[in-house]
Every structure is written in C-alpha cells, then in structure tokens.
Design an enzyme around this catalytic site. Structure first.
Site, PDB file in Angstrom:
ATOM      1  N   SER A  29     -10.379  -0.027   6.844  1.00  0.00           N
ATOM      2  CA  SER A  29      -9.758   0.052   5.520  1.00  0.00           C
ATOM      3  C   SER A  29      -9.101  -1.212   5.009  1.00  0.00           C
ATOM      4  O   SER A  29      -8.746  -1.284   3.835  1.00  0.00           O
ATOM      5  CB  SER A  29      -8.718   1.164   5.497  1.00  0.00           C
ATOM      6  N   SER A  47     -10.031   2.209   2.583  1.00  0.00           N
ATOM      7  CA  SER A  47      -9.078   2.891   1.744  1.00  0.00           C
ATOM      8  C   SER A  47      -8.094   1.973   1.025  1.00  0.00           C
ATOM      9  O   SER A  47      -7.482   2.400   0.043  1.00  0.00           O
ATOM     10  CB  SER A  47      -8.287   3.896   2.581  1.00  0.00           C
ATOM     11  N   LYS A  51       0.853  -1.192   0.000  1.00  0.00           N
ATOM     12  CA  LYS A  51       0.000   0.000   0.000  1.00  0.00           C
ATOM     13  C   LYS A  51       0.887   1.240   0.000  1.00  0.00           C
ATOM     14  O   LYS A  51       1.899   1.275   0.725  1.00  0.00           O
ATOM     15  CB  LYS A  51      -0.906  -0.024   1.241  1.00  0.00           C
TER      16      LYS A  51
HETATM   17  N1  GLN Z   1     -13.417   4.515   5.744  1.00  0.00           N
HETATM   18  C1  GLN Z   1     -12.938   5.008   6.998  1.00  0.00           C
HETATM   19  C2  GLN Z   1     -12.558   6.458   6.866  1.00  0.00           C
HETATM   20  O1  GLN Z   1     -12.795   7.004   5.867  1.00  0.00           O
HETATM   21  C3  GLN Z   1     -11.800   4.171   7.479  1.00  0.00           C
HETATM   22  C4  GLN Z   1     -10.550   4.465   6.773  1.00  0.00           C
HETATM   23  C5  GLN Z   1      -9.408   3.649   7.256  1.00  0.00           C
HETATM   24  O2  GLN Z   1      -9.590   2.652   7.952  1.00  0.00           O
HETATM   25  N2  GLN Z   1      -8.212   4.107   6.927  1.00  0.00           N
HETATM   26  O3  GLN Z   1     -12.024   7.041   7.748  1.00  0.00           O
END
Ligand code: GLN
Length: 480
Positions: free
Chosen positions: A182, A158, A77
């Site tokens: 995410s 994400s 990532k």
């Molecule tokens: N979707 C969540 C957010 O937008 C979690 C994102 C994540 O876990 N990095 O914050």
C-alpha cells in the site's frame, strides 16, 4: 505547482533554515493548493487548516532550525490516530471517531517539526489497490495519460490519497502504511517514491490495525533523499509496540550519494510473470542496465516460493483483519445502528458500517480461522510464509538487494479496474512477498508506459538494510 509547493522536502527544509521563506508562507501555499485541487482529487478526507496555520505561526515565532523537518507541511494517512482530530480509516464505522491519543509515528513527526495539513484518503481500513473502497469517495491520480481528456486514473491503494497529494504538491511529503504493497503500488501509479521499512522499524502504536504481523508505516515523497529524511523522523523504538525493535535510527540521508560499485543486485527469475505489461519488463531491464553502468554486478536469483505469496497473503491478512476488526461492534467505537438484541445491534452496526471489500475480508478471515479449517488454511499459510521468508534470506546470502517491478501495469482508469476481486489482488504480486518476509522495499519511478504514465521499479533489501536500498535508489533515480 507554485514555487513553494514544487520544492522537495529537503529543499524546503534548507529554505526555512536560510530564512528564504517562513513556515506560515509554506503552509499557506500548500493550503491554497489543497483548496484549489482537492475538490477534483479528493485526496484529503479532513483538512486541518486552522491547526496547521497555528502551528506554523508558533514555529516562526520560535524556530528550531536544527529540527529534521522544521515547520514543514506534510499529510497524514487517515489511518494514523491524531489526538482531537477525526480519524476515519476511510470507513463509515469510524466516521465520528475522534481519538483521545496520538500515534507514535505522527507524534515523532510533530516532534521533528513537521506540521500536518490534513488526513489523507485511503481504501477502507487500507484494504484495496485503487483507492476505490473509501467510504469518502475514490481518489484521483493527478496524472493523465497522453490520450486522457480529464483526470480519470486511479492513484493506486491503499495509500492513494497520500500518493495523489504528494504528486500534486498538496503537501511536501506524506505518511503511508503498507501491509502488502500500500505504500509502494500507489507510489508507482503516481510517479513518486515510497519506502516500506523493515517490519518493526516504525511503531504501529496508534495506527488503526489491518493485519498486525504485516502492517508497517513508511514515507511517501517526491525524491529518494526526502524518503530518507522522513524515515529518520518517523522511525524509532517504541515500548508501546511489542514488535517495535530497539535498534538505533541511523541518519538515512548519509546513504545518498554513496557509490554502489561492487554491489550485487539480484533479478528474481520468478518475477518474470505472464500478464506483466511489456513496457514494465522493458523498464525493469533498463533499470538493471543502469545499475550495471554504475558499477554494480547484476545476477539472476531464484525465490522459488514466489507463486505462493499471493494466496498466502490473502489468507493471513484477512485472518488478522477479521480479528482486528471485531472491535468495531457499535458499543465501544464509532457509529452504532441499534437493534432489539445485542446481537442485532452488532449485526446492524457492522452491516451498515463496513463496505463490501471489508465485509469480504472479514468473511474470508473468519472462515480460515474457524475450527476445522484453521489447520488447512491458516496454519498452512503460516508455514508457507516461513518458506517465502527463507527464499529471501537465501537470496541475500549472495546479493545485496533485489531489483523488480513494483506493479504489473501503469495506473488504470477509474471504472476500468479489474471487476473480479481476485484480479484486483494481482496488483500486489510484486509487493506482497517482501511484506510476508518483513524485509524493507523501496519503490521509485523507473520509466514510462507508452501512454506517458509512470511505471515503478522496486528494490528489496535484507532486514534493516534501508540504507542499502536508499543508496542504490538514489543512483537509479539519477540514471532513470
Ligand atoms: N492491496 C493490498 C490489499 O488490498 C495491500 C493493502 C495494504 O498494503 N494495506 O490488501
């Protein structure tokens, strides 16, 4: 997928050890798949083909068959700093950032023999649930619904690039990070396995920070056994991260295949939420039934503060983000847009460098931390967070793990995502509580929606109970 790109990580390791194929062959097969498919998927921001080929040659010249991931191609990532390789966090503001150091997790993986084929796309600074906030373009899910004529589904976020690449066979496994879901939600949307470990299990050092008290790295793979193998290579104590915990890393793969007879599994009644797709509820029931048939005892439990998790997260995560992202000022890192005063330089840089979602989070975070609102929002959220964590420790007095859906729906169409940011935040309703409590959670494919797209099921365990999750997860993977 070709014969080599369709292998599980575990099978590829066995193949390399048995000299059925070389690391060069394996890496080349994945690089060819990237060349063929990445233009459509946009899963990789940067492909490190030459470095990967060199590493594979070096592996073949001097094989280390005892390594956990001997010469195996993985994806990273683009939130993990990689020495000498551009690391963007999918933001314009880090578009020219080449870290002079390597994150601990990526270094651990390299030490275990893994070869990184490239840096994977994500939502900007890991903020999002659909991988549509990346400055490098949206990622597509490699899966189509029965009635889709072209690739048009989001991969989740994400870690959407990681999920898409693993599902499509562009790498054998990938790293993800999970702050509120995410790793798990994109795993659900793409029909793969994702594990968010206990907070403190994997070092955060060298991972670009979003919300430091929640961020945790973990594996994204095609099988539960592969997740066990990857986690073993990624995890470990790191004195460079003050929240890393000094506890030995077990051989997680030993948990696979263990009987779950007599295990107690809880179904949190507060997770039966309005707005959850009927197919998701049916999948959840079926998974519970599969666990009963495997000899587990399935009982209803209560996590009474569940309804407060989402608002609590959307105070704490932006608060920490606003503080973490203050460092991108145009002076020390990345892009700069000049101004006639220093303040204007900051303003111009941050206005041009950050996308809309990141700016929204910085504004919310700065607001809830400001004098006068700190007690009402931030401090209150910290107290509610403690209550949510207590819900879990109470539940784990009577059950070994919790079973829940991972996301309320299957992957939605790109362009048909919830337009209201708050509606988008609802995607994380099942994943955020475990993040706030710091407990581990495993997402795996649980079934299908009527349109053929995969649905995710989630197992949540007590602190340091990754092995419990993996053994139950392996049973579910077989049954479902
Ligand atoms: N979707 C969540 C957010 O937008 C979690 C994102 C994540 O876990 N990095 O914050």
């Amino acid at each position: 997928m070709s014969e080599l790109t369709a292998l599980s990580l575990t099978a590829a390791a066995a193949g390399i050890r048995a000299k059925k194929f070389s690391s060069v062959e394996l890496v080349d097969a994945h690089l060819s798949a990237i060349t063929a498919q990445n233009p459509a998927l946009n899963a990789f921001i940067t492909v490190t083909a030459e470095a990967a080929q060199q590493a594979a040659k070096a592996y073949d010249a001097k094989p280390t068959p005892d390594a956990l991931l001997p010469g195996l191609p993985i994806g990273m990532k683009d939130l993990f700093c990689t020495k000498g390789v551009r690391t963007t966090a999918a933001s314009k503001i880090l578009g020219n950032f080449i870290p002079p150091y390597e994150s601990t997790v990526s270094a651990n993986l390299a030490a275990a023999g893994a070869i990184t084929v490239g840096k994977l796309n994500l939502d900007e600074f890991a903020m999002g649930s659909a991988n549509i906030t990346s400055a490098y373009g949206a990622v597509k899910n490699p899966l189509k619904a029965n009635d889709d004529t072209a690739l048009c589904r989001v991969p989740g976020g994400s870690s959407g690039g990681s999920a898409s690449a693993v599902k499509a066979g562009l790498c054998l496994a990938a790293t993800g990070t999970d702050t509120g879901g995410s790793i798990r939600q994109p795993a659900a949307f793409c029909g793969i396995v994702g594990l968010k470990p206990t907070y403190g299990r994997c070092s955060r050092w060298g991972i670009i920070a979003f919300a430091s008290s929640l961020d945790q790295a973990g594996p994204m793979t095609r099988t539960v056994t592969d997740a066990a193998l990857m986690l073993r290579a990624m995890a470990g104590f790191d004195p460079k991260d003050s929240t890393s915990v000094d506890t030995p890393v077990p051989d997680y793969t030993a948990a696979i295949g263990q009987s779950i007879k007599g295990k107690r599994i809880g179904l949190p009644k507060e997770y039966r939420l309005d707005g959850t797709a009927p197919a998701v509820l049916a999948m959840w029931d079926k998974a519970a039934q599969a666990l009963r048939e495997a000899g587990a005892e399935v009982v209803e439990v209560s996590l009474p503060h569940t309804a407060y998790a989402l608002p609590t997260y959307y105070i704490i995560a932006p608060a920490e983000a606003s503080s973490n992202l203050a460092r991108y000022d145009g002076v020390r890192f990345g892009a700069r847009v000049d101004g006639d005063t220093l303040d204007h330089l900051y303003e111009n840089t941050r206005a041009a460098g950050f996308g809309a979602e990141v700016q929204r989070r910085i504004l919310i975070g700065t607001y809830v931390l400001s004098a006068g609102y700190y007690d009402a929002y931030y401090l209150k959220a910290q107290k509610v967070r403690a209550l949510i964590a207590r819900d879990f420790s109470e539940a784990f007095k009577s059950v070994d793990a919790l079973l829940t859906p991972t996301a309320p729906t299957e992957a939605f169409r790109l362009g048909e995502e919830p337009k209201d940011p708050v509606a988008m935040y609802l995607n994380d309703v099942f994943t955020i509580p475990a993040s706030l409590a710091g407990v581990p959670a495993l997402a795996l494919p649980g079934g299908y929606a009527d349109n053929g797209l995969p649905l995710g099921v989630q197992l949540i365990g007590n602190h340091w109970q990754e092995e419990t999750l993996l053994s139950i997860g392996a049973v579910l993977e077989q049954a479902l």
